[in-house]
Write an enzyme that holds these catalytic residues in place. Structure first.
Site, PDB file in Angstrom:
ATOM      1  N   GLU A  27      46.852  50.654  18.192  1.00  0.00           N
ATOM      2  CA  GLU A  27      45.875  49.798  18.870  1.00  0.00           C
ATOM      3  C   GLU A  27      46.243  49.643  20.341  1.00  0.00           C
ATOM      4  O   GLU A  27      47.392  49.340  20.659  1.00  0.00           O
ATOM      5  CB  GLU A  27      45.936  48.426  18.167  1.00  0.00           C
ATOM      6  CG  GLU A  27      44.700  47.618  18.264  1.00  0.00           C
ATOM      7  CD  GLU A  27      43.637  47.979  17.226  1.00  0.00           C
ATOM      8  OE1 GLU A  27      43.814  48.951  16.458  1.00  0.00           O
ATOM      9  OE2 GLU A  27      42.613  47.292  17.223  1.00  0.00           O
ATOM     10  N   GLU A  45      51.589  43.201   7.963  1.00  0.00           N
ATOM     11  CA  GLU A  45      51.683  43.433   9.412  1.00  0.00           C
ATOM     12  C   GLU A  45      50.711  42.512  10.129  1.00  0.00           C
ATOM     13  O   GLU A  45      49.786  42.003   9.520  1.00  0.00           O
ATOM     14  CB  GLU A  45      51.250  44.876   9.746  1.00  0.00           C
ATOM     15  CG  GLU A  45      52.106  45.921   9.140  1.00  0.00           C
ATOM     16  CD  GLU A  45      51.456  47.303   9.237  1.00  0.00           C
ATOM     17  OE1 GLU A  45      50.573  47.512  10.078  1.00  0.00           O
ATOM     18  OE2 GLU A  45      51.848  48.151   8.425  1.00  0.00           O
ATOM     19  N   CYS A  70      29.138   3.920  37.749  1.00  0.00           N
ATOM     20  CA  CYS A  70      28.991   2.768  38.656  1.00  0.00           C
ATOM     21  C   CYS A  70      28.051   3.050  39.825  1.00  0.00           C
ATOM     22  O   CYS A  70      27.872   2.204  40.697  1.00  0.00           O
ATOM     23  CB  CYS A  70      30.349   2.314  39.156  1.00  0.00           C
ATOM     24  SG  CYS A  70      31.077   3.494  40.308  1.00  0.00           S
ATOM     25  N   ASP A  95      44.201  42.771  17.789  1.00  0.00           N
ATOM     26  CA  ASP A  95      42.789  42.745  18.146  1.00  0.00           C
ATOM     27  C   ASP A  95      42.590  43.533  19.431  1.00  0.00           C
ATOM     28  O   ASP A  95      42.595  42.993  20.526  1.00  0.00           O
ATOM     29  CB  ASP A  95      42.324  41.300  18.331  1.00  0.00           C
ATOM     30  CG  ASP A  95      40.816  41.197  18.293  1.00  0.00           C
ATOM     31  OD1 ASP A  95      40.168  42.197  17.925  1.00  0.00           O
ATOM     32  OD2 ASP A  95      40.291  40.134  18.629  1.00  0.00           O
ATOM     33  N   SER A 138      37.941  51.901   8.590  1.00  0.00           N
ATOM     34  CA  SER A 138      37.997  50.481   8.897  1.00  0.00           C
ATOM     35  C   SER A 138      38.753  49.785   7.763  1.00  0.00           C
ATOM     36  O   SER A 138      39.263  50.455   6.858  1.00  0.00           O
ATOM     37  CB  SER A 138      36.562  49.999   8.984  1.00  0.00           C
ATOM     38  OG  SER A 138      36.551  48.650   9.250  1.00  0.00           O
ATOM     39  N   CYS A 175      35.561   1.003  39.366  1.00  0.00           N
ATOM     40  CA  CYS A 175      34.609   1.654  38.452  1.00  0.00           C
ATOM     41  C   CYS A 175      35.068   1.441  37.004  1.00  0.00           C
ATOM     42  O   CYS A 175      36.213   1.743  36.660  1.00  0.00           O
ATOM     43  CB  CYS A 175      34.515   3.145  38.766  1.00  0.00           C
ATOM     44  SG  CYS A 175      33.540   4.058  37.554  1.00  0.00           S
ATOM     45  N   TYR A 202      50.832  51.920  14.262  1.00  0.00           N
ATOM     46  CA  TYR A 202      51.073  51.431  12.894  1.00  0.00           C
ATOM     47  C   TYR A 202      50.756  52.468  11.813  1.00  0.00           C
ATOM     48  O   TYR A 202      50.784  52.169  10.637  1.00  0.00           O
ATOM     49  CB  TYR A 202      50.276  50.148  12.606  1.00  0.00           C
ATOM     50  CG  TYR A 202      48.832  50.201  13.076  1.00  0.00           C
ATOM     51  CD1 TYR A 202      47.899  50.997  12.439  1.00  0.00           C
ATOM     52  CD2 TYR A 202      48.435  49.432  14.160  1.00  0.00           C
ATOM     53  CE1 TYR A 202      46.590  51.045  12.863  1.00  0.00           C
ATOM     54  CE2 TYR A 202      47.108  49.472  14.606  1.00  0.00           C
ATOM     55  CZ  TYR A 202      46.198  50.281  13.956  1.00  0.00           C
ATOM     56  OH  TYR A 202      44.903  50.326  14.385  1.00  0.00           O
ATOM     57  N   LYS A 229      41.697  37.883   7.613  1.00  0.00           N
ATOM     58  CA  LYS A 229      41.227  37.408   8.914  1.00  0.00           C
ATOM     59  C   LYS A 229      41.549  35.925   9.113  1.00  0.00           C
ATOM     60  O   LYS A 229      41.275  35.095   8.245  1.00  0.00           O
ATOM     61  CB  LYS A 229      39.704  37.602   9.037  1.00  0.00           C
ATOM     62  CG  LYS A 229      39.277  39.062   8.997  1.00  0.00           C
ATOM     63  CD  LYS A 229      39.631  39.820  10.262  1.00  0.00           C
ATOM     64  CE  LYS A 229      38.657  39.566  11.375  1.00  0.00           C
ATOM     65  NZ  LYS A 229      37.580  40.508  11.521  1.00  0.00           N
ATOM     66  N   ASP A 280      30.578  39.340  10.820  1.00  0.00           N
ATOM     67  CA  ASP A 280      30.935  39.659   9.428  1.00  0.00           C
ATOM     68  C   ASP A 280      29.932  39.062   8.445  1.00  0.00           C
ATOM     69  O   ASP A 280      29.579  39.680   7.447  1.00  0.00           O
ATOM     70  CB  ASP A 280      32.334  39.116   9.097  1.00  0.00           C
ATOM     71  CG  ASP A 280      33.420  39.963   9.744  1.00  0.00           C
ATOM     72  OD1 ASP A 280      33.082  41.041  10.281  1.00  0.00           O
ATOM     73  OD2 ASP A 280      34.584  39.539   9.731  1.00  0.00           O
ATOM     74  N   CYS A 284      34.912   9.824  41.944  1.00  0.00           N
ATOM     75  CA  CYS A 284      34.327   8.513  42.189  1.00  0.00           C
ATOM     76  C   CYS A 284      35.368   7.712  42.976  1.00  0.00           C
ATOM     77  O   CYS A 284      36.476   7.492  42.494  1.00  0.00           O
ATOM     78  CB  CYS A 284      33.994   7.815  40.867  1.00  0.00           C
ATOM     79  SG  CYS A 284      33.493   6.104  41.129  1.00  0.00           S
TER      80      CYS A 284
HETATM   81  S1  IVH Z   1      45.527  50.058   9.370  1.00  0.00           S
HETATM   82  C1  IVH Z   1      43.250  53.310   7.223  1.00  0.00           C
HETATM   83  N1  IVH Z   1      46.979  48.279  10.634  1.00  0.00           N
HETATM   84  O1  IVH Z   1      41.831  46.937  12.517  1.00  0.00           O
HETATM   85  C2  IVH Z   1      44.095  52.372   7.976  1.00  0.00           C
HETATM   86  N2  IVH Z   1      44.740  48.597  11.332  1.00  0.00           N
HETATM   87  O2  IVH Z   1      39.419  46.198  11.069  1.00  0.00           O
HETATM   88  C3  IVH Z   1      43.324  51.457   8.797  1.00  0.00           C
HETATM   89  N3  IVH Z   1      44.069  47.225  13.228  1.00  0.00           N
HETATM   90  O3  IVH Z   1      40.435  50.111  12.448  1.00  0.00           O
HETATM   91  C4  IVH Z   1      44.051  50.818   9.862  1.00  0.00           C
HETATM   92  N4  IVH Z   1      45.995  46.223  13.504  1.00  0.00           N
HETATM   93  O4  IVH Z   1      41.697  49.333  14.572  1.00  0.00           O
HETATM   94  C5  IVH Z   1      45.780  48.883  10.532  1.00  0.00           C
HETATM   95  N5  IVH Z   1      48.387  46.760  11.690  1.00  0.00           N
HETATM   96  C6  IVH Z   1      47.206  47.360  11.598  1.00  0.00           C
HETATM   97  C7  IVH Z   1      46.130  47.043  12.462  1.00  0.00           C
HETATM   98  C8  IVH Z   1      44.903  47.697  12.283  1.00  0.00           C
HETATM   99  C9  IVH Z   1      44.759  46.338  13.956  1.00  0.00           C
HETATM  100  C10 IVH Z   1      42.647  47.561  13.464  1.00  0.00           C
HETATM  101  C11 IVH Z   1      42.326  49.022  13.387  1.00  0.00           C
HETATM  102  C12 IVH Z   1      41.354  49.115  12.255  1.00  0.00           C
HETATM  103  C13 IVH Z   1      40.735  47.765  12.279  1.00  0.00           C
HETATM  104  C14 IVH Z   1      40.058  47.428  10.985  1.00  0.00           C
END
Ligand code: IVH
Length: 681
Positions: A183, A126, A420, A130, A93, A440, A235, A323, A47, A435
């Site tokens: 995920e 939420e 030792c 990962d 993302s 020692c 999600y 994060k 990042d 040992c």
């Molecule tokens: S929402 C447009 N919710 O994190 C909505 N993403 O770093 C985008 N991820 O691409 C996703 N848990 O792969 C959302 N509760 C969650 C998530 C989540 C994991 C991942 C997902 C996304 C990435 C972004």
């Protein structure tokens, strides 16, 4: 003038070069992450690089090229083994935040993007899984396609593999067309099993569950997917409004009703304070989940607002990731030293280039044993991943072989004890070097440190440096000599950096320790396999050390919770002449080795039926001491604020617990002084 121009041109060339190099680096890391399912650096390090590139490209747009990784989501699909499929809607993302200030700014931006800037917004909180994001398409209720995120626009067709994940239904409960996103993760329990097996088979291990999940899902052989036990949580519903879903919270319910798994964690909150509190909560609580989380996701709850708030090229403006500090970072392994512990075990310790890991600076980490070094092929000079697991001591996870220069050196185990110089042995069937010299200094030092530790005799003022000095000066030769230190009081007071006051405190603490519970004195002896739990159990069952020392292996085995190894270890300990002598001497000095009969007096029923919790930094007690004090007086310690709580003892900088207790209104709040006064009556 000419020179200035020259300098400027030179400077610009440097910047161009810098941008180019940075982009190359990021592309390499991206390639490994998305194509080879390997992390060459940690997410946080990545990042930072990406931020640096974004900043440079912002300042010097003339050097910004198309397809820059700062604007791309995910991977290039050049090398995919799978069929490519265009996403109906791009898979975006999320932008990242790292502290509550970032979150507050995000909330302000949300409001600015709304026509009614003052609108009160609800947010759904939420966990951020990962793993590997996936889009799954159901037609008339039947799973027909599953696609990875890919570059966000085009993904890989992994339908065959997804069909092998038992927790993703092949048919949902409604006969509808729907695309859902979530995920794919490898549960932590399965991750550990997988890596254990891979180590045994001399295969390369996965650095973390994400790499393992991604490596597994992108296998061409779907049998492997079946074997490894992947899982998935959803999600997101593409075009959720079409199903008359109004909020993110409802999306979770809708998904569940279809038979699709969610994490079940979706909290609707509206103020930054609330978010702050729940972020703090989940930062701890996440350790209890069976899947890896790298943060939280905060989303505007009302779906209708999403379009109005809008998107950047990479991510929605109505959501942000929070994060957590990285659990894993990379650093250079400068050297390996060998440490001798209290049992004689010789363990390798990684000497590292200092890095920050979860808020603390790390210079050393555990390498477990030589076999593990061999299996993981760790070499001096390697860039290695380190992490803090459940234990506090950081561990070396694995080397990053892809960045080796060829200069790395193999690690050679010692043949003689580094302290030792006795020839080391390898006990049958065990991987550890040992040992064998019971004299020692390192072993004795380890035994003394263990003896005086908080869970043992709890003697304050005998840190490892002082023990080392006392050993060198001959004041201590084994644990029993601690009780003879008072005979050298005057000499000790003249020692550099010690002085009258600290020696007085130390001798005091030593005297007090004689009254420790039998369970603690038993623990402090360091009998192999006897930790806190068994110390307690054996003390309770035997009542006195005489009785324990006379028990046969069969009698010991009759105790519920004692197995073969423990019974043998205890039996052998009391048959060793040296140990017998140690216990004889300790008893002579007045150390307690029996359960004292505790009479129920006013003293120890004072807190009967009352519950306690403490928060903030305590100044008069350690946490252990205050807990003991409460239990001694018949009270119960709770772990959180609830209606059941009677008293909250508040130290410095108390935070959310105090607030919650105040809100409840039923909890009595005490300062440390007030608590002390009650104790004293
Ligand atoms: S929402 C447009 N919710 O994190 C909505 N993403 O770093 C985008 N991820 O691409 C996703 N848990 O792969 C959302 N509760 C969650 C998530 C989540 C994991 C991942 C997902 C996304 C990435 C972004």
């Amino acid at each position: 003038m000419k020179i200035e121009k020259y300098n400027r041109r030179n400077n610009m060339e440097n910047i161009k070069e810098k941008i180019f190099k940075l982009r190359e680096k990021i592309e390499k890391y991206n390639y490994y992450y998305y194509v080879k399912n390997e992390s060459l650096i940690s997410d946080t390090e990545f990042d930072l690089l990406l931020k640096e590139l974004e900043k440079l490209e912002g300042d010097y747009p003339e050097y910004k090229k198309e397809n820059t990784p700062s604007e791309n989501v995910g991977s290039s699909l050049k090398e995919t083994k799978f069929k490519k499929i265009v996403h109906k809607k791009p898979m975006l993302s999320l932008s990242n935040s790292y502290n509550i200030k970032d979150v507050e700014q995000f909330m302000e931006r949300v409001n600015k993007n709304l026509e009614n800037e003052d609108k009160k917004i609800d947010y759904a909180l939420e966990v951020k899984l990962d793993g590997l994001s996936i889009s799954v398409i159901y037609e008339k209720g039947k799973l027909i396609k599953a696609i990875t995120r890919g570059d966000g626009e085009i993904g890989e067709d992994v339908t065959e593999n997804i069909l092998e994940i038992q927790t993703i239904p092949k048919y949902i409960k409604e006969n509808i067309n729907i695309e859902v996103r979530g995920e794919v993760v490898l549960p932590l329990s399965n991750f550990e099993k997988l890596n254990k097996k891979r180590l045994e088979n001399n295969e390369e291990i996965f650095a973390n569950p994400r790499n393992a999940a991604s490596g597994t899902l992108r296998q061409l052989d779907s049998n492997i997917v079946k074997e490894r036990g992947l899982d998935a949580y959803f999600y997101f519903i593409v075009d959720g409004e079409n199903y008359e879903i109004k909020t993110q919270e409802e999306s979770f319910r809708f998904l569940n009703n279809l038979g699709l798994k969610t994490t079940g964690i979706c909290e609707v909150l509206s103020t930054v304070e609330e978010l702050d509190q729940r972020i703090e909560y989940w930062a701890k609580k996440r350790e209890e989940l069976d899947y890896e989380t790298d943060g939280l996701v905060i989303k505007v709850n009302e779906l209708e607002l999403w379009e109005e708030i809008g998107y950047t090229t990479k991510s929605p403006r109505w959501a942000i990731a929070y994060k957590f500090p990285a659990k894993q970072v990379t650093t250079i392994l400068k050297d390996v030293t060998w440490q001798v512990g209290r049992t004689g075990k010789v363990t390798p310790v990684a000497e590292l280039e200092e890095v920050e890991l979860s808020g603390s600076k790390v210079k050393r980490a555990s390498l477990h044993n030589y076999e593990e070094i061999l299996r993981k092929d760790i070499r001096i000079g390697d860039r290695v991943f380190i992490e803090k697991a459940a234990e506090i001591i950081p561990q070396v996870v694995m080397p990053v072989k892809e960045v080796r220069t060829g200069e790395e050196k193999t690690i050679v185990p010692p043949e003689i004890c580094p302290v030792c110089a006795t020839k080391l042995i390898k006990e049958d069937g065990l991987v550890d070097l040992k040992c064998p010299n019971l004299e020692c200094p390192a072993i004795i030092q380890g035994q003394i440190e263990y003896f005086v530790s908080r869970d043992g005799m709890n003697i304050n003022g005998l840190g490892s440096k002082i023990i080392e000095r006392f050993l060198q000066l001959g004041y201590i030769k084994d644990i029993t000599d601690i009780y003879n230190l008072k005979e050298h009081k005057e000499e000790l007071e003249t020692l550099e950096k010690l002085g009258k006051k600290s020696i007085e405190n130390l001798l005091n603490s030593i005297e007090i320790s004689k009254e420790r519970d039998y369970s603690k004195t038993l623990y402090a002896l360091g009998i192999p396999y006897i930790g806190k739990f068994l110390g307690n159990l054996l003390a309770k069952e035997s009542g006195t050390i005489e009785k324990l020392s006379l028990m046969s292996v069969d009698e010991l085995l009759e105790i519920d919770g004692v197995g073969d190894k423990v019974a043998e270890s205890v039996y052998n300990y009391f048959r060793d002449e040296k140990n017998k002598e140690i216990i004889r001497k300790l008893k002579e000095y007045g150390v307690n080795f029996e359960n004292k009969f505790v009479e129920k007096t006013d003293e120890n029923t004072k807190f009967q039926g009352k519950t306690f919790l403490f928060t903030g930094k305590l100044e008069k007690f350690t946490r252990e001491e205050i807990k003991e004090e409460i239990e001694k007086l018949g009270g119960t310690n709770l772990s959180g604020v609830s209606k059941k709580l009677d008293y909250l003892i508040v130290g410095k900088d108390a935070g959310s617990k105090l607030k919650k207790a105040e809100e409840l209104g039923t909890v009595k709040i005490l300062s440390e002084e007030e608590f002390l006064e009650i104790v004293k009556g």
